[in-house]
Enzyme design. Structure first.
Site, PDB file in Angstrom:
ATOM      1  N   SER A  73     -14.754 -47.564   8.213  1.00 49.72           N
ATOM      2  CA  SER A  73     -15.378 -48.367   8.807  1.00 49.72           C
ATOM      3  C   SER A  73     -16.693 -48.007   9.468  1.00 49.72           C
ATOM      4  O   SER A  73     -16.985 -46.882  10.127  1.00 49.72           O
ATOM      5  CB  SER A  73     -14.830 -48.953   8.979  1.00 49.72           C
ATOM      6  OG  SER A  73     -15.525 -50.331   9.995  1.00 49.72           O
TER       7      SER A  73
ATOM      8  N   GLU B 129     -18.309 -49.154  11.589  1.00 48.74           N
ATOM      9  CA  GLU B 129     -17.833 -49.943  12.894  1.00 48.74           C
ATOM     10  C   GLU B 129     -18.159 -48.617  13.640  1.00 48.74           C
ATOM     11  O   GLU B 129     -18.339 -48.452  15.357  1.00 48.74           O
ATOM     12  CB  GLU B 129     -17.016 -50.421  12.938  1.00 48.74           C
ATOM     13  CG  GLU B 129     -16.631 -51.019  14.754  1.00 48.74           C
ATOM     14  CD  GLU B 129     -17.471 -52.467  15.279  1.00 48.74           C
ATOM     15  OE1 GLU B 129     -18.580 -53.145  14.531  1.00 48.74           O
ATOM     16  OE2 GLU B 129     -18.284 -52.727  16.124  1.00 48.74           O
TER      17      GLU B 129
ATOM     18  N   TYR C 288     -11.870 -51.988  18.269  1.00 42.94           N
ATOM     19  CA  TYR C 288     -11.528 -51.749  16.560  1.00 42.94           C
ATOM     20  C   TYR C 288     -11.950 -50.595  15.693  1.00 42.94           C
ATOM     21  O   TYR C 288     -11.525 -49.555  15.353  1.00 42.94           O
ATOM     22  CB  TYR C 288     -12.175 -53.223  16.336  1.00 42.94           C
ATOM     23  CG  TYR C 288     -12.116 -52.853  14.468  1.00 42.94           C
ATOM     24  CD1 TYR C 288     -11.273 -53.503  13.253  1.00 42.94           C
ATOM     25  CD2 TYR C 288     -13.519 -52.281  13.828  1.00 42.94           C
ATOM     26  CE1 TYR C 288     -11.653 -52.506  11.876  1.00 42.94           C
ATOM     27  CE2 TYR C 288     -13.627 -52.125  12.217  1.00 42.94           C
ATOM     28  CZ  TYR C 288     -12.611 -52.688  11.373  1.00 42.94           C
ATOM     29  OH  TYR C 288     -12.688 -51.653  10.560  1.00 42.94           O
TER      30      TYR C 288
END
Ligand code: GDD
Length: 321
Positions: A125, A127, A151
């Site tokens: 990801s 992120e 996360y």
């Protein structure tokens, strides 16, 4: 010729459902792992019209993973299952790390011990970058990764494990670092579908306000249907590698609201309220991915623009509500 067999974790998610459709078209036999859900109809809500075979299991239950892999005998495993909501990961950090990192480790160990020819795709990801941005305004494989959420940390651990196992044991373990990707099938607590659905509800007189957190963060938003094409190409490439999947364009949440409300002939400023409950302890402020190598080498090209994607979502909710 024998049909290729794919096993998808997270098959009932947005990406799992689009990837299933794509693999079925390509002639695969598609299997997926579903978790038992107290509302049985939610278990396979996105895939119940598809010709896929589902198996009860859970990423946190190695025994179920082992049994399913022995039974299905997959050529390819796509690990799309995750605790994927960034803000909620701050409320359930330990669960997030278990599902997103530890379960991946178990899955890799099962592959190595059962049949190390099985190819594995891991959903990484954007992120993971946190607030690192290269001087030219992009994130790419060489950009430092400094995640700002449990996360993001969990996905970075997964990414590092994949790289370590690939280097140490030569398994075909590949990853795509996907930037945000959306569609009408997106969960409604992610910002795109929340904004679009609520705007349509306001238009129809069903709601009065749209309550959001930070509307000044920027994301590189693509369409899930385009991104599963990239996932498939990543898995078919001659070598397992890490790839960036992004549009290369960035918009703020405010832009998203502006465009959505405008499509419905409204002004977003009349309807938006902010509430601290939707803010995050630490915000990731800006994402814009450089996917030039993925485009060039894998001959991948997104078909949707930000605008055509929002339009599709507005039409979906306008017909559905
Ligand atoms: N969800 C949500 N709800 N986000 C809001 C809201 C709200 O009410 N108000 C503002 N936002 C802002 C968030 O603070 C964030 O800056 C942005 O909208 C996008 O939030 P999400 O749609 O929840 O996505 P995300 O960027 O946190 O995470 C998604 O993208 C990652 C890739 O970068 C998820 O799909 C992750 O699983 C994925 O890995």
């Amino acid at each position: 010729m024998k049909k290729k067999i794919a096993l998808i974790t997270g098959i009932n998610g947005q990406d799992g459902s689009y990837l299933s459709e794509l693999l079925i078209k390509k002639g695969y036999s598609v299997h997926g792992i579903v978790r038992r859900h107290s509302l049985a109809e939610n278990q396979d809500i996105r895939i119940n019209n598809l010709n896929v075979k589902t198996h009860y299991g859970d990423l946190l239950d190695e025994v179920s993973l082992m049994k399913i892999i022995r039974k299905v005998k997959p050529d390819e495993i796509y690990n799309l299952a995750a605790m994927s909501h960034v803000r909620i990961s701050t409320e359930m950090p330990s669960f997030t790390i278990k599902v997103n990192s530890l379960a991946l480790l178990n899955l890799m160990e099962i592959i190595r011990n059962y049949n190390d020819k099985i190819k594995l795709y891991q959903a990484s990801s954007s992120e993971m970058f946190g607030n690192s941005i290269d001087k030219d305004g992009y994130q790419r494989l060489t950009t430092p990764m400094n995640p700002v959420s449990p996360y993001g940390c969990s996905k970075l651990l997964g990414y590092n494990l994949i790289n370590h196992y690939r280097n140490a044991y030569d398994n075909f373990f590949c990853t795509g670092i996907l930037f945000n990707h959306e569609s009408p099938r997106r969960g409604i607590n992610f910002v795109t579908n929340k904004v679009v659905r609520t705007a349509v509800e306001i238009k129809k007189g069903l709601k009065k306000k749209l309550i959001l957190g930070n509307i000044d963060s920027y994301r590189d938003w693509g369409h899930s249907k385009d991104y599963v094409e990239a996932i498939y190409k990543i898995m078919q490439f001659k070598k397992a590698e890490n790839w960036i999947v992004s549009t290369g364009n960035t918009y703020s949440v405010r832009d998203l609201c502006k465009i959505t409300f405008k499509l419905l002939n409204m002004n977003y400023k009349d309807y938006i309220k902010q509430d601290k409950r939707y803010f995050r302890p630490q915000e990731l402020k800006y994402l814009k991915g450089d996917s030039s190598r993925t485009r060039r080498v894998l001959k991948w090209q997104p078909k949707y623009t930000f605008e055509t994607m929002i339009e599709e979502m507005v039409n979906y909710w306008s017909n559905k509500l």
